[in-house]
Scaffold this motif. Structure first.
Motif, short mmCIF file in Angstrom:
data_model
loop_
_atom_site.label_atom_id
_atom_site.label_comp_id
_atom_site.label_asym_id
_atom_site.label_seq_id
_atom_site.Cartn_x
_atom_site.Cartn_y
_atom_site.Cartn_z
N CYS A 39 23.89 -1.33 0.27
CA CYS A 39 22.08 -2.08 0.25
C CYS A 39 21.59 -1.94 -0.71
CB CYS A 39 21.35 -0.68 0.97
SG CYS A 39 22.41 -1.01 3.11
N ASN A 40 22.57 -2.46 -2.21
CA ASN A 40 21.55 -2.04 -3.44
C ASN A 40 21.12 -3.15 -3.42
OD1 ASN A 40 21.66 -0.87 -5.99
ND2 ASN A 40 23.51 -3.33 -6.43
N ALA A 41 21.38 -4.56 -3.19
CA ALA A 41 20.55 -6.07 -2.99
C ALA A 41 19.35 -5.53 -2.46
CB ALA A 41 21.46 -6.70 -2.82
N ARG A 42 19.14 -4.93 -1.53
CA ARG A 42 18.07 -4.24 -0.90
C ARG A 42 16.58 -3.33 -1.45
NH1 ARG A 42 16.92 -7.90 3.57
NH2 ARG A 42 18.42 -8.37 5.00
N LEU A 43 17.15 -2.42 -1.88
CA LEU A 43 16.64 -1.38 -2.94
C LEU A 43 15.83 -2.33 -3.86
CD1 LEU A 43 16.67 1.26 -3.70
CD2 LEU A 43 18.35 1.30 -4.66
N GLU A 44 16.79 -3.74 -4.51
CA GLU A 44 16.42 -4.21 -5.70
C GLU A 44 15.06 -5.07 -4.80
OE1 GLU A 44 15.56 -5.27 -9.60
OE2 GLU A 44 16.95 -3.60 -8.76
N ASP A 45 15.22 -5.00 -4.13
CA ASP A 45 14.50 -6.31 -3.71
C ASP A 45 12.90 -5.38 -3.01
OD1 ASP A 45 13.91 -8.97 -2.10
OD2 ASP A 45 13.64 -7.95 -0.19
N PHE A 46 13.36 -3.84 -2.90
CA PHE A 46 11.69 -3.42 -2.48
C PHE A 46 11.67 -2.93 -4.11
CE2 PHE A 46 11.01 1.47 -2.60
CZ PHE A 46 9.59 1.86 -1.95
N ILE A 47 12.58 -2.38 -5.19
CA ILE A 47 12.03 -2.08 -6.13
C ILE A 47 10.61 -3.16 -6.75
CG2 ILE A 47 12.50 -1.66 -8.63
CD1 ILE A 47 14.98 0.60 -7.54
N GLN A 48 11.16 -4.65 -6.76
CA GLN A 48 10.46 -5.03 -7.22
C GLN A 48 9.31 -5.65 -6.59
OE1 GLN A 48 12.71 -9.47 -8.37
NE2 GLN A 48 14.90 -8.35 -8.92
N ALA A 49 9.40 -5.45 -5.39
CA ALA A 49 7.99 -5.32 -4.22
C ALA A 49 7.04 -4.56 -4.97
CB ALA A 49 8.15 -5.41 -3.17
N LEU A 50 7.14 -3.35 -5.13
CA LEU A 50 6.28 -2.52 -5.92
C LEU A 50 5.84 -2.64 -7.16
CD1 LEU A 50 9.38 0.90 -6.30
CD2 LEU A 50 6.57 0.12 -4.64
N PHE B 220 15.18 -2.03 4.18
CA PHE B 220 15.51 -1.25 3.30
C PHE B 220 16.58 0.30 4.41
CE2 PHE B 220 16.24 2.28 0.14
CZ PHE B 220 17.12 2.66 -0.68
N ARG B 221 15.67 0.66 4.77
CA ARG B 221 15.14 1.66 5.73
C ARG B 221 16.96 0.90 6.98
NH1 ARG B 221 11.02 3.68 7.99
NH2 ARG B 221 11.94 5.38 8.95
N ARG B 222 16.74 0.41 7.49
CA ARG B 222 17.46 -0.57 7.93
C ARG B 222 18.60 -0.65 7.80
NH1 ARG B 222 12.86 -3.88 9.46
NH2 ARG B 222 13.56 -5.86 8.97
N ASP C 91 27.65 -4.50 9.17
CA ASP C 91 26.04 -4.63 10.86
C ASP C 91 25.00 -4.27 9.71
OD1 ASP C 91 25.11 -5.62 12.52
OD2 ASP C 91 25.16 -3.53 13.89
N GLU C 92 24.90 -4.78 8.31
CA GLU C 92 23.18 -5.26 7.58
C GLU C 92 22.17 -6.26 8.26
OE1 GLU C 92 26.38 -5.33 6.39
OE2 GLU C 92 26.24 -3.00 5.16
N PRO C 93 21.20 -5.93 8.67
CA PRO C 93 20.11 -6.60 8.55
C PRO C 93 20.47 -8.38 8.21
CG PRO C 93 19.12 -4.59 7.57
CD PRO C 93 20.91 -4.36 7.97
N GLN C 94 19.97 -9.01 8.68
CA GLN C 94 19.70 -10.24 8.52
C GLN C 94 18.68 -11.30 8.02
OE1 GLN C 94 23.21 -11.66 7.95
NE2 GLN C 94 23.88 -9.18 7.98
N ASP C 95 17.61 -9.98 7.61
CA ASP C 95 16.13 -10.85 7.37
C ASP C 95 16.46 -11.30 6.18
OD1 ASP C 95 15.30 -9.82 10.05
OD2 ASP C 95 14.92 -7.71 9.19
N ALA C 96 15.58 -12.07 6.02
CA ALA C 96 14.94 -12.73 4.46
C ALA C 96 14.51 -11.35 3.23
CB ALA C 96 14.43 -13.47 4.46
N TYR C 97 15.94 -12.10 1.92
CA TYR C 97 15.38 -11.36 0.87
C TYR C 97 13.66 -11.89 0.25
CZ TYR C 97 19.65 -8.96 0.70
OH TYR C 97 20.83 -8.49 1.27
N LEU C 98 12.54 -10.69 -0.03
CA LEU C 98 11.12 -11.51 -0.21
C LEU C 98 10.62 -11.54 -1.85
CD1 LEU C 98 9.17 -9.67 2.41
CD2 LEU C 98 10.33 -11.20 2.33
N MET C 99 12.22 -10.78 -2.29
CA MET C 99 11.87 -11.28 -3.60
C MET C 99 12.91 -11.17 -4.60
SD MET C 99 8.58 -9.62 -3.74
CE MET C 99 8.13 -9.63 -5.55
#
Length: 76
Positions: free
Chosen positions: A13-24, A40-42, A50-58
């Motif tokens: 989930c490292n990429a999801r964490l980076e997406d969240f940090i950049q969004a902050l 990130f939580r999902r 089975d990670e979420p397939q939602d688009a990255y925002l950042m």
């Protein structure tokens, strides 16, 4: 001298964490921070593979944050 210890792999989930940090840094709570936090939580709650397939925002290239070759070898 060649060190043969394995290089640590990034968390799945490292990429999801980076997406969240950049969004902050945008301070856009409703449009950027809340959705990336939810993704990130999902991801953390999901089973491996089975990670979420939602688009990255950042971030544009999530594979960049999941590449184990980018990790530094730990010191001896």
């Amino acid at each position: 001298m060649d060190d043969q210890r394995p290089v640590p792999r990034p968390h799945r989930c490292n990429a999801r964490l980076e997406d969240f940090i950049q969004a902050l840094f945008t301070l856009e709570f409703r449009d950027k921070i809340f959705p990336t936090w939810g993704n990130f939580r999902r991801c953390l709650a999901s089973e491996p593979g089975d990670e979420p397939q939602d688009a990255y925002l950042m971030i544009d290239d999530p594979d960049r944050y999941l590449d184990g070759n980018r990790m530094r070898r730990p010191p001896k």
